[in-house]
Each structure stands twice: as C-alpha cells, then as structure tokens.
Scaffold this active site. Structure first.
Site, PDB file in Angstrom:
ATOM      1  N   ILE A  69       0.883  -1.166   0.000  1.00  0.00           N
ATOM      2  CA  ILE A  69       0.000   0.000   0.000  1.00  0.00           C
ATOM      3  C   ILE A  69       0.922   1.217   0.000  1.00  0.00           C
ATOM      4  O   ILE A  69       1.851   1.301   0.805  1.00  0.00           O
ATOM      5  CB  ILE A  69      -0.959  -0.007   1.217  1.00  0.00           C
ATOM      6  CG1 ILE A  69      -1.870   1.220   1.214  1.00  0.00           C
ATOM      7  CG2 ILE A  69      -0.238  -0.153   2.530  1.00  0.00           C
ATOM      8  CD1 ILE A  69      -2.973   1.184   2.277  1.00  0.00           C
ATOM      9  N   SER A  70       0.718   2.120  -0.935  1.00  0.00           N
ATOM     10  CA  SER A  70       1.657   3.226  -1.147  1.00  0.00           C
ATOM     11  C   SER A  70       1.767   4.133   0.078  1.00  0.00           C
ATOM     12  O   SER A  70       0.825   4.296   0.854  1.00  0.00           O
ATOM     13  CB  SER A  70       1.233   4.069  -2.353  1.00  0.00           C
ATOM     14  OG  SER A  70       1.384   3.345  -3.543  1.00  0.00           O
TER      15      SER A  70
END
Length: 220
Positions: A69-70
C-alpha cells in the site's frame, strides 16, 4: 470488520489521522482538497490488522503477494499533480488498485473512478474494502493495466501505481484532451512523470525520484 470500525481507536484514531495530514503539509502538500480527501479515508481499514497501528505512518506497508500500500505522501503528491488548478479529477483511471486505498482517496475528488488490478485476490480485498466504506463511485476490474480500460475511456485523469520502463501507449490513447496522467517510469532508477494532453499533443514533465513495484504484464 475487526479494525475498530471506520473511526478507529488508539493508533488508528481520528487524532492519529490528523497527525498524518500535518506531516503531509510539512512535506509540501499544499492542496486543501487533496489533504481533505486524504483525511476522509480511514487507511487502517486497508491494511492487515497486525499492521493497523502503523496505518498512519508515512510509509509503504506490505499487502502480501509482493505488493504494498503506497506511502501516504506519494499518494497525496501524485493526486495533487493530477488536480493542480482543476476543480476535480473528472473521470479517473487507476492502474494498480491493490487494496483499494488510493482509489478511495481518488473517489473523493472524481466523478467516477475505474481501478484496474491484475492480481485477483487483491482485487477481492479492494472490493470488500469499498463495501465497508460504501464507496459507490469506484468500479474495480481484473485486468492487465498496460492496456488500461478502453471500453470506459477516455479519462480526464490517469494514475499508475507501478513503474514501467516507458509510458504504456494504450494509456496515452485513453487520456482525454486536457487530461493529465501521473506515473512512475524507469527500472532501477525511477521518476514520477506528468503527462498532459494539450491541443499540440502530449507533454511530459520529469519530476521526483521514486521507488515503485514494477508494472507487470498479464493477470493472476
């Protein structure tokens, strides 16, 4: 749902989320609309429960299957580049939906979001997360991101969450006149690229150095 609900408690509370927004401001995110969109989405819903206490740290977190997840700053930075002076993102295409976090942030600023993910179990996770948030203007599709989503195009905004060695030509074809695309480009050395569809053709602006997972072909 077992991550203390949408509001969160302790390390997933609204206060913790507010601190994340302050850090984004300190790192240079100026757009009030982007900061508001980031504040509206409970990131702890999208991470594994064991990592929920780290949900609002400014770091990428593992999702499994080699994906992440960025980092919140990168999400905010890319969306700010897309928005920049426009009242909204219009119709948006996201390549690499992952767990759905960035799509949920985009949905705060877009009429409709079409998000493509090549890994089926991740796509199912994203769908479940959208149901929890009741985010009804996001459409998720299992597909190879290199080809975009021609049946739903053209798009006013395109954002890519994985790095290819070049800009996929199909994505350029699906960018509406006046539209913008932000994507990481490169192999070992990657950078953010802003593409704008002007009356005179496409312009490309090379921006910050970044580190993303590779943009892979096919589906699984």
């Amino acid at each position: 749902m077992t991550t203390h609900g949408l509001q969160g408690i302790g390390m997933t509370s609204q206060r913790t989320r507010a601190r994340m927004i302050e850090r984004l401001r300190e790192k240079g995110i100026r757009s009030a609309a982007v900061l508001q969109a980031m504040a509206a989405v409970p990131r702890h819903v999208f991470v594994e429960e064991a990592l929920a206490s780290r949900a609002y740290e400014d770091t990428a977190l593992p999702l499994g299957m080699g994906q992440t997840i960025s980092q919140p700053y990168i999400v905010a930075r890319m969306i700010e580049l897309l928005l920049n002076g426009r009242p909204g993102l219009g119709k948006t295409l996201e390549i690499g939906a992952g767990c759905g976090y960035q799509a949920a942030v985009l949905a705060q600023l877009s009429k409709d979001v079409y998000a493509v993910e090549r890994i089926a179990p991740l796509l199912e996770k994203a769908k479940a997360n959208m149901r929890v948030l009741q985010q009804f203007n996001v459409r998720l599709k299992h597909a190879d991101g290199h080809f975009g989503l021609p049946e739903a195009g053209p798009f006013d905004s395109i954002i890519v969450a994985a790095a290819g060695s070049a800009i996929p030509p199909d994505l350029l074809r699906q960018l509406a006149p006046g539209g913008r695309m932000v994507l990481p480009v490169g192999g070992q050395e990657q950078y953010l690229c802003l593409v704008e569809h002007t009356p005179n053709g496409f312009t490309e602006t090379r921006l910050d150095p970044v580190r993303f997972v590779p943009l892979l072909s096919g589906t699984q």
